[in-house]
Scaffold this motif. Sequence first.
Motif, PDB file in Angstrom:
ATOM      1  N   LEU A  33       0.846  -1.188   0.000  1.00 26.22           N
ATOM      2  CA  LEU A  33       0.000   0.000   0.000  1.00 26.22           C
ATOM      3  C   LEU A  33       0.886   1.245   0.000  1.00 26.22           C
ATOM      4  CD1 LEU A  33      -2.908   1.170   0.340  1.00 26.22           C
ATOM      5  CD2 LEU A  33      -2.574   0.965   2.816  1.00 26.22           C
ATOM      6  N   ALA A  34       0.634   2.154  -0.940  1.00 24.78           N
ATOM      7  CA  ALA A  34       1.440   3.378  -1.052  1.00 24.78           C
ATOM      8  C   ALA A  34       0.565   4.607  -0.871  1.00 24.78           C
ATOM      9  CB  ALA A  34       2.141   3.431  -2.407  1.00 24.78           C
ATOM     10  N   ALA A  35       1.163   5.650  -0.326  1.00 25.80           N
ATOM     11  CA  ALA A  35       0.542   6.975  -0.241  1.00 25.80           C
ATOM     12  C   ALA A  35       1.503   7.947  -0.911  1.00 25.80           C
ATOM     13  CB  ALA A  35       0.294   7.382   1.205  1.00 25.80           C
ATOM     14  N   LEU A  36       1.049   8.553  -2.001  1.00 27.74           N
ATOM     15  CA  LEU A  36       1.925   9.373  -2.842  1.00 27.74           C
ATOM     16  C   LEU A  36       1.474  10.828  -2.843  1.00 27.74           C
ATOM     17  CD1 LEU A  36       4.190   9.345  -5.158  1.00 27.74           C
ATOM     18  CD2 LEU A  36       2.255   9.243  -6.725  1.00 27.74           C
ATOM     19  N   GLN A  37       2.423  11.744  -2.666  1.00 28.82           N
ATOM     20  CA  GLN A  37       2.109  13.159  -2.862  1.00 28.82           C
ATOM     21  C   GLN A  37       2.610  13.624  -4.230  1.00 28.82           C
ATOM     22  OE1 GLN A  37       2.856  16.516  -3.228  1.00 28.82           O
ATOM     23  NE2 GLN A  37       0.730  16.927  -2.689  1.00 28.82           N
ATOM     24  N   ASN A  38       3.876  13.368  -4.483  1.00 24.31           N
ATOM     25  CA  ASN A  38       4.421  13.687  -5.805  1.00 24.31           C
ATOM     26  C   ASN A  38       5.637  12.811  -6.065  1.00 24.31           C
ATOM     27  OD1 ASN A  38       6.486  14.816  -4.301  1.00 24.31           O
ATOM     28  ND2 ASN A  38       6.101  16.913  -4.953  1.00 24.31           N
ATOM     29  N   GLN A  69      10.010   5.482   3.246  1.00 26.57           N
ATOM     30  CA  GLN A  69       9.651   6.897   3.123  1.00 26.57           C
ATOM     31  C   GLN A  69      10.653   7.593   2.221  1.00 26.57           C
ATOM     32  OE1 GLN A  69       8.744   9.614   6.656  1.00 26.57           O
ATOM     33  NE2 GLN A  69      10.736  10.422   6.027  1.00 26.57           N
ATOM     34  N   ARG A  70      10.131   8.538   1.432  1.00 22.56           N
ATOM     35  CA  ARG A  70      11.010   9.371   0.617  1.00 22.56           C
ATOM     36  C   ARG A  70      10.481  10.786   0.635  1.00 22.56           C
ATOM     37  NH1 ARG A  70      12.766  11.258  -4.514  1.00 22.56           N
ATOM     38  NH2 ARG A  70      14.864  10.530  -5.045  1.00 22.56           N
ATOM     39  N   THR A  71      11.387  11.767   0.682  1.00 24.97           N
ATOM     40  CA  THR A  71      11.028  13.174   0.609  1.00 24.97           C
ATOM     41  C   THR A  71      11.949  13.866  -0.382  1.00 24.97           C
ATOM     42  OG1 THR A  71      12.519  14.082   2.299  1.00 24.97           O
ATOM     43  CG2 THR A  71      10.472  13.059   3.076  1.00 24.97           C
ATOM     44  N   ALA A 114       4.528   4.054  14.422  1.00 21.79           N
ATOM     45  CA  ALA A 114       3.537   5.061  14.800  1.00 21.79           C
ATOM     46  C   ALA A 114       4.219   6.409  14.975  1.00 21.79           C
ATOM     47  CB  ALA A 114       2.824   4.659  16.091  1.00 21.79           C
ATOM     48  N   GLY A 115       3.399   7.469  15.000  1.00 24.65           N
ATOM     49  CA  GLY A 115       3.942   8.815  15.219  1.00 24.65           C
ATOM     50  C   GLY A 115       4.785   9.326  14.071  1.00 24.65           C
ATOM     51  N   VAL A 116       4.504   8.854  12.872  1.00 24.49           N
ATOM     52  CA  VAL A 116       5.267   9.283  11.696  1.00 24.49           C
ATOM     53  C   VAL A 116       4.723  10.619  11.195  1.00 24.49           C
ATOM     54  CG1 VAL A 116       5.998   8.670   9.361  1.00 24.49           C
ATOM     55  CG2 VAL A 116       5.702   6.882  11.099  1.00 24.49           C
ATOM     56  N   ASP A 117       5.609  11.501  10.791  1.00 17.62           N
ATOM     57  CA  ASP A 117       5.224  12.836  10.316  1.00 17.62           C
ATOM     58  C   ASP A 117       4.604  12.732   8.931  1.00 17.62           C
ATOM     59  OD1 ASP A 117       4.947  15.475   9.593  1.00 17.62           O
ATOM     60  OD2 ASP A 117       7.071  15.991   9.770  1.00 17.62           O
ATOM     61  N   GLY A 118       3.280  12.876   8.876  1.00 17.11           N
ATOM     62  CA  GLY A 118       2.579  12.766   7.610  1.00 17.11           C
ATOM     63  C   GLY A 118       2.541  14.036   6.797  1.00 17.11           C
ATOM     64  N   SER A 119       3.143  15.106   7.290  1.00 15.56           N
ATOM     65  CA  SER A 119       3.127  16.358   6.528  1.00 15.56           C
ATOM     66  C   SER A 119       3.941  16.260   5.249  1.00 15.56           C
ATOM     67  CB  SER A 119       3.646  17.520   7.379  1.00 15.56           C
ATOM     68  OG  SER A 119       5.025  17.382   7.679  1.00 15.56           O
ATOM     69  N   ILE A 120       4.727  15.183   5.083  1.00 12.54           N
ATOM     70  CA  ILE A 120       5.452  15.020   3.826  1.00 12.54           C
ATOM     71  C   ILE A 120       4.477  14.802   2.662  1.00 12.54           C
ATOM     72  CG2 ILE A 120       7.413  14.024   5.069  1.00 12.54           C
ATOM     73  CD1 ILE A 120       6.701  11.373   3.524  1.00 12.54           C
ATOM     74  N   LEU A 121       3.215  14.463   2.973  1.00 16.56           N
ATOM     75  CA  LEU A 121       2.201  14.277   1.941  1.00 16.56           C
ATOM     76  C   LEU A 121       1.472  15.571   1.611  1.00 16.56           C
ATOM     77  CD1 LEU A 121       0.589  10.906   3.112  1.00 16.56           C
ATOM     78  CD2 LEU A 121       2.374  11.240   1.377  1.00 16.56           C
ATOM     79  N   SER A 122       1.908  16.679   2.162  1.00 20.44           N
ATOM     80  CA  SER A 122       1.246  17.962   1.950  1.00 20.44           C
ATOM     81  C   SER A 122       1.969  18.785   0.891  1.00 20.44           C
ATOM     82  CB  SER A 122       1.196  18.764   3.252  1.00 20.44           C
ATOM     83  OG  SER A 122       2.481  19.257   3.581  1.00 20.44           O
ATOM     84  N   THR A 123       1.218  19.693   0.261  1.00 19.64           N
ATOM     85  CA  THR A 123       1.850  20.613  -0.678  1.00 19.64           C
ATOM     86  C   THR A 123       2.768  21.581   0.050  1.00 19.64           C
ATOM     87  OG1 THR A 123      -0.133  21.997  -0.552  1.00 19.64           O
ATOM     88  CG2 THR A 123       0.010  20.460  -2.380  1.00 19.64           C
ATOM     89  N   GLY A 124       2.453  21.858   1.313  1.00 16.15           N
ATOM     90  CA  GLY A 124       3.317  22.746   2.085  1.00 16.15           C
ATOM     91  C   GLY A 124       4.710  22.191   2.243  1.00 16.15           C
ATOM     92  N   SER A 125       4.844  20.883   2.247  1.00 13.12           N
ATOM     93  CA  SER A 125       6.148  20.234   2.368  1.00 13.12           C
ATOM     94  C   SER A 125       6.732  19.879   1.009  1.00 13.12           C
ATOM     95  CB  SER A 125       6.016  18.959   3.209  1.00 13.12           C
ATOM     96  OG  SER A 125       7.223  18.229   3.226  1.00 13.12           O
ATOM     97  N   ALA A 126       5.886  19.342   0.125  1.00 14.85           N
ATOM     98  CA  ALA A 126       6.379  18.814  -1.147  1.00 14.85           C
ATOM     99  C   ALA A 126       6.307  19.810  -2.294  1.00 14.85           C
ATOM    100  CB  ALA A 126       5.586  17.563  -1.518  1.00 14.85           C
ATOM    101  N   GLY A 127       5.456  20.859  -2.165  1.00 12.96           N
ATOM    102  CA  GLY A 127       5.223  21.766  -3.270  1.00 12.96           C
ATOM    103  C   GLY A 127       4.232  21.173  -4.259  1.00 12.96           C
ATOM    104  N   GLY A 128       4.027  21.886  -5.355  1.00 14.96           N
ATOM    105  CA  GLY A 128       3.139  21.376  -6.399  1.00 14.96           C
ATOM    106  C   GLY A 128       1.688  21.709  -6.153  1.00 14.96           C
ATOM    107  N   PHE A 129       0.803  21.044  -6.920  1.00 12.73           N
ATOM    108  CA  PHE A 129      -0.604  21.423  -6.966  1.00 12.73           C
ATOM    109  C   PHE A 129      -1.567  20.278  -6.743  1.00 12.73           C
ATOM    110  CE2 PHE A 129       1.799  23.745 -10.343  1.00 12.73           C
ATOM    111  CZ  PHE A 129       2.046  24.875  -9.590  1.00 12.73           C
ATOM    112  N   VAL A 130      -1.084  19.098  -6.402  1.00  6.86           N
ATOM    113  CA  VAL A 130      -1.953  17.933  -6.296  1.00  6.86           C
ATOM    114  C   VAL A 130      -2.186  17.575  -4.837  1.00  6.86           C
ATOM    115  CG1 VAL A 130      -1.131  17.055  -8.507  1.00  6.86           C
ATOM    116  CG2 VAL A 130      -0.059  16.264  -6.391  1.00  6.86           C
ATOM    117  N   GLY A 131      -3.183  16.717  -4.593  1.00  4.20           N
ATOM    118  CA  GLY A 131      -3.399  16.146  -3.289  1.00  4.20           C
ATOM    119  C   GLY A 131      -2.812  14.753  -3.227  1.00  4.20           C
TER     120      GLY A 131
END
Length: 584
Positions: free
Chosen positions: A478-483, A506-508, A556-573
Amino acid sequence: MIFPKFPTHRLLQSLALALVIVPFTPPVLAETTKGGAVAGWAEFTSFDYEGSDPVFDQTPPKPGAFHNPILTGFYPDPSICRAGKDFYLINSTFSYYPGVPIFHSTDLVNWNQIGHILDRPSQLDVDGLPVSCGIFAPAIQYHDGLFYMITTNVYGIGNFYVTAKNPAGPWSEPVKLPLDGIDPSFFFDDDGRAYIVHNGNPPDKKPLYDGHRAIWLWEFDAKTQSVKNGRIVVNGGVDISKKPAWIEGPHLFKRNGWYYLCAAEGGTGPNHSQVILRTKSLAEPFVPFPGNPILTQRDMDPNRPDPVTCLGHADLVETPNGEWWAVFLGVRPYGGGYSNLGRETYLLPVTWENDWPMILKPGVPLPRNVKRPNLPPSAPAKTPLNGSFSVHDDFNGKELGQQWFFLRTPREPWWSLTAKPGSLMIAPRPVALHSIDKPDPAANGNPSFVARRLQHVRYSASTTLVLNPAATAGDAGLAALQNDTNYFFLGVHTEPGKPRSVFLEQRTKNTSAETLASETLPENAKAITFRMEGDGKDQTFSYRVTKDGEWKVLKAGVDGSILSTGSAGGFVGATLGMYARSTR
């Protein structure tokens, strides 16, 4: 072409602009076994998603009201049209395929997806494009029995349009237009003439400041599929002395003898707004509304409870009974201004005073509960699109549901629902989730990833993978992708002759792929269920190896803000789904 949006696009603007897409030659896939399944492919037997909206749960709509947003998750840049008593709504999809979902409604509140407009590779080539390139700001119009959708494939073929008699499709092949910039939109006048407005270069292609753009108007000839007599009608914005940035997303419409130009200003971030200008003749200058903007939240207290920010990129529609409504994008941030959901679609009534429209007066917070339009009710959505809900997919159909999509254009049949009925079979291929982070004309970059939108700040997603003894070397889960740079991957690693292990990767944009946690699986395990849970920034990753067994927390307690545009940039969800890759 220049494609301005966020400051993050300064990097893209520095890259080569004329790219040639090289055809992708697919590798040979694994052969089908006698039993009908596919040897070596990953087998997923179910997917479950559950999300809750605390604001919705605490203050559900009263009778005769609806709850904003009307489309939750990654549904940006809405455009709307009416054909008789029916309304049609579309959104940007950037480098996801198929492109441009199209929804139908009779009441503007309940929407059902009836297809995708760009559902063939010949219509949508996004090979080699980063996630936040591709299809920008599509616009839909209905005229004389024909539907028109016009848009920009950024770093692809540029500006083009397609047509259809039936909005559910099929839609035509693309007609390329010789226009620079982004965000084109059609306008069909009542005198038989047609026009295109779009974001383009400023005068002499010489910007006076960062974000200086212009709105262009062209005459359009549908018979010859050509444009002529282009001119700038808005230079910079409503008041160039104030250096307005990123005038874009224009739409033209007509009411009471006035031509209105409605456009976004300020960029698609927290300074986003909507402005309006008008004229009695398209040969004359447009005059801005003294009360601009007609929609924004940029002056609101950022610490207000349950904020919705970034309002703008609106499109207006008139109902059969003369009411006017606006669809537009907004963002629901959590702490620190992060948003994993991307830009969502909202709906508000339009009020008129002295022939000027107003969507939301300055200083007024966006209402979450709104009185419904005076329209006949639509059928409830077949797939939930807002509020708190749960969905289950057991992959028993012959085709994937319309909620599923892929990253970039698929060029080979690497997934199947018919090879083993009741399972989604995915070929592990050597294509990484982070395969492209800048335009690459030689790459396809279509990973074996079947995705859907993340639609809630508070959510749970899970999928079950059969642990095939004959599986080849690779990873599936199972993957969760921001960009292209930011993702989580909760999966199982298989290497013939060695014990299987479950891992969290995890990758940022600031780090290469790293394993945050891993554990060895029992040798007798027949299947594994992966689960991701999120509540704002806090993410938990779990698994279990029996159907009714206890969940085991891997991390647990993993920082999920890496999935945000505020962290990753760009225009997608963020998107979620099943992913498999080979490591041979």
